[in-house]
Structures are given as structure tokens and as C-alpha cells.
Design a protein around this motif. Structure first.
Motif, PDB file in Angstrom:
ATOM      1  N   ILE A 168       0.822  -1.208   0.000  1.00 43.36           N
ATOM      2  CA  ILE A 168       0.000   0.000   0.000  1.00 43.36           C
ATOM      3  C   ILE A 168       0.862   1.267   0.000  1.00 43.36           C
ATOM      4  O   ILE A 168       0.454   2.292  -0.544  1.00 43.36           O
ATOM      5  CB  ILE A 168      -1.030  -0.015   1.156  1.00 43.36           C
ATOM      6  CG1 ILE A 168      -2.229   0.871   0.785  1.00 43.36           C
ATOM      7  CG2 ILE A 168      -0.419   0.393   2.478  1.00 43.36           C
ATOM      8  CD1 ILE A 168      -3.425   0.702   1.675  1.00 43.36           C
ATOM      9  N   LEU A 169       2.055   1.196   0.577  1.00 41.60           N
ATOM     10  CA  LEU A 169       2.960   2.356   0.498  1.00 41.60           C
ATOM     11  C   LEU A 169       3.399   2.605  -0.944  1.00 41.60           C
ATOM     12  O   LEU A 169       3.441   3.760  -1.396  1.00 41.60           O
ATOM     13  CB  LEU A 169       4.160   2.155   1.418  1.00 41.60           C
ATOM     14  CG  LEU A 169       3.865   2.315   2.914  1.00 41.60           C
ATOM     15  CD1 LEU A 169       5.041   1.811   3.742  1.00 41.60           C
ATOM     16  CD2 LEU A 169       3.540   3.769   3.250  1.00 41.60           C
ATOM     17  N   PHE A 170       3.707   1.539  -1.664  1.00 41.34           N
ATOM     18  CA  PHE A 170       4.045   1.693  -3.084  1.00 41.34           C
ATOM     19  C   PHE A 170       2.829   2.164  -3.881  1.00 41.34           C
ATOM     20  O   PHE A 170       2.953   2.982  -4.796  1.00 41.34           O
ATOM     21  CB  PHE A 170       4.598   0.391  -3.669  1.00 41.34           C
ATOM     22  CG  PHE A 170       6.046   0.160  -3.355  1.00 41.34           C
ATOM     23  CD1 PHE A 170       7.034   0.893  -3.995  1.00 41.34           C
ATOM     24  CD2 PHE A 170       6.427  -0.793  -2.421  1.00 41.34           C
ATOM     25  CE1 PHE A 170       8.375   0.693  -3.704  1.00 41.34           C
ATOM     26  CE2 PHE A 170       7.760  -1.012  -2.120  1.00 41.34           C
ATOM     27  CZ  PHE A 170       8.736  -0.261  -2.761  1.00 41.34           C
ATOM     28  N   LEU A 171       1.653   1.655  -3.537  1.00 39.25           N
ATOM     29  CA  LEU A 171       0.425   2.095  -4.190  1.00 39.25           C
ATOM     30  C   LEU A 171       0.215   3.590  -3.982  1.00 39.25           C
ATOM     31  O   LEU A 171      -0.059   4.327  -4.940  1.00 39.25           O
ATOM     32  CB  LEU A 171      -0.775   1.300  -3.659  1.00 39.25           C
ATOM     33  CG  LEU A 171      -2.163   1.776  -4.106  1.00 39.25           C
ATOM     34  CD1 LEU A 171      -2.317   1.712  -5.619  1.00 39.25           C
ATOM     35  CD2 LEU A 171      -3.242   0.952  -3.405  1.00 39.25           C
ATOM     36  N   LEU A 172       0.339   4.038  -2.759  1.00 33.79           N
ATOM     37  CA  LEU A 172       0.151   5.460  -2.466  1.00 33.79           C
ATOM     38  C   LEU A 172       1.159   6.319  -3.230  1.00 33.79           C
ATOM     39  O   LEU A 172       0.790   7.346  -3.817  1.00 33.79           O
ATOM     40  CB  LEU A 172       0.253   5.702  -0.963  1.00 33.79           C
ATOM     41  CG  LEU A 172       0.050   7.141  -0.504  1.00 33.79           C
ATOM     42  CD1 LEU A 172      -1.299   7.689  -0.951  1.00 33.79           C
ATOM     43  CD2 LEU A 172       0.195   7.209   1.021  1.00 33.79           C
ATOM     44  N   ALA A 173       2.403   5.891  -3.258  1.00 35.64           N
ATOM     45  CA  ALA A 173       3.432   6.642  -4.000  1.00 35.64           C
ATOM     46  C   ALA A 173       3.091   6.711  -5.483  1.00 35.64           C
ATOM     47  O   ALA A 173       3.254   7.754  -6.127  1.00 35.64           O
ATOM     48  CB  ALA A 173       4.799   5.996  -3.792  1.00 35.64           C
ATOM     49  N   THR A 174       2.589   5.622  -6.033  1.00 41.07           N
ATOM     50  CA  THR A 174       2.226   5.590  -7.456  1.00 41.07           C
ATOM     51  C   THR A 174       1.041   6.518  -7.735  1.00 41.07           C
ATOM     52  O   THR A 174       1.030   7.232  -8.742  1.00 41.07           O
ATOM     53  CB  THR A 174       1.900   4.148  -7.888  1.00 41.07           C
ATOM     54  OG1 THR A 174       3.015   3.307  -7.573  1.00 41.07           O
ATOM     55  CG2 THR A 174       1.629   4.063  -9.382  1.00 41.07           C
ATOM     56  N   ILE A 175       0.049   6.509  -6.858  1.00 44.37           N
ATOM     57  CA  ILE A 175      -1.108   7.392  -7.019  1.00 44.37           C
ATOM     58  C   ILE A 175      -0.672   8.853  -6.975  1.00 44.37           C
ATOM     59  O   ILE A 175      -1.086   9.666  -7.815  1.00 44.37           O
ATOM     60  CB  ILE A 175      -2.169   7.108  -5.936  1.00 44.37           C
ATOM     61  CG1 ILE A 175      -2.768   5.715  -6.111  1.00 44.37           C
ATOM     62  CG2 ILE A 175      -3.266   8.176  -5.941  1.00 44.37           C
ATOM     63  CD1 ILE A 175      -3.558   5.234  -4.907  1.00 44.37           C
ATOM     64  N   VAL A 176       0.162   9.191  -6.001  1.00 42.89           N
ATOM     65  CA  VAL A 176       0.638  10.580  -5.877  1.00 42.89           C
ATOM     66  C   VAL A 176       1.441  10.968  -7.116  1.00 42.89           C
ATOM     67  O   VAL A 176       1.263  12.076  -7.654  1.00 42.89           O
ATOM     68  CB  VAL A 176       1.458  10.762  -4.582  1.00 42.89           C
ATOM     69  CG1 VAL A 176       2.185  12.113  -4.572  1.00 42.89           C
ATOM     70  CG2 VAL A 176       0.542  10.631  -3.365  1.00 42.89           C
TER      71      VAL A 176
END
Length: 150
Positions: free
Chosen positions: A104-112
Motif C-alpha cells: 500500500i505504500l508503493f500504491l500510495l506513492a504511485t497514485i501521488v
């Protein structure tokens, strides 16, 4: 095929895959037995929230292919979709909250990163991704708290 049919296909695919992944990774007794933080919402809230978000995500994906048509936005959209769909099997299916937190940390970084790159070329997609980003921030905090409490 017309653009509107592609839009319908994006919505069907994203919402459909999200529902299938949710169905295959239902929180069970293991999840019920975990200690959860005070801000953990009731379980019934997740399905309607994710359904709305998946529609927005699908529209943004469609826009990435047919409106902005930028390769970097397409790649980021596919990456976030992969990470999004990977989270439930990792967290619920494998019963690995720490692995879920990494995903989810990688997901959040990708979304941002998607939001930052899309803001000038496709402001509508940026706006549609803001609720998604906000929910994933919340989900990241929730996931992190579950890791810490267990």
C-alpha cells in the motif's frame, strides 16, 4: 469500438476485477481476531467506498488511454491498478499485514506520482484521483496501525 464502449469496458473490468478480488479475499476469522485501532470503520463501509473509487479509477484509466494518451500516465495507471489488486490477496489472503503495508505504500506513492504528472495535462483525472488518494492514505494508516497493534 467507440470511446463510450471503451469507457464501459474499463468500468466493467476495474469494478468487476475489484469485486472478484474482494470476493476471493473476504476478511474472515483471522481478521476479526486482530487488534484494530479506534478509527477502524465498520466492515460494511469498504464495499460501497471501493465501488465508487473503482468507477473513478476506471474513468481515469480510460482518460489515460483516450484523452491524455501519455505513456507515463498509462504506465502509472497500470502500476497502481496492479498494486491495488495485489493488496487484498497479500493482506487478507496471505494474512500478512506487513506485506500489505509495503504494497500500500508503493500504491500510495504511485497514485501521488500519477496526480503530480497528470495535473497539467489532465486536470479532470487529477481531481478524480484525489478521493482515491485520500482513501488510500486512510487505508495506509489503518494498515500501519494494524501492523503495530499485532
Amino acid at each position: 469500438m467507440s470511446r463510450s464502449k471503451y469507457l464501459a469496458l474499463f468500468i466493467f473490468a476495474v469494478v468487476g476485477l475489484g469485486l472478484i478480488i474482494g470476493y476471493l479475499n473476504v476478511p474472515g476469522a483471522w481478521y476479526a481476531g486482530l487488534s484494530k485501532p479506534w478509527f477502524n470503520p465498520p466492515n460494511w463501509i469498504f464495499a460501497p467506498v471501493w465501488t465508487v473509487l473503482y468507477v473513478l479509477i476506471a474513468v481515469v484509466g480510460w482518460r489515460s488511454w483516450f484523452i491524455s494518451m501519455r505513456a507515463d500516465l498509462k504506465a502509472l495507471w497500470v502500476t497502481q491498478m496492479f498494486l491495488n489488486f495485489l493488496w487484498s490477496p497479500a493482506f487478507f489472503g496471505a494474512e500478512k499485514p506487513a506485506l500489505g503495508l509495503v504494497i500500500i505504500l508503493f500504491l500510495l506513492a504511485t497514485i501521488v506520482l500519477f496526480i503530480v504528472r497528470a495535473r497539467k495535462v489532465d486536470p479532470a483525472s487529477t481531481l478524480m484521483f484525489l478521493p482515491y488518494a485520500a482513501w488510500v492514505v486512510f487505508a495506509t494508516l489503518l494498515n500501519g496501525a494494524i501492523v503495530m497493534l499485532n
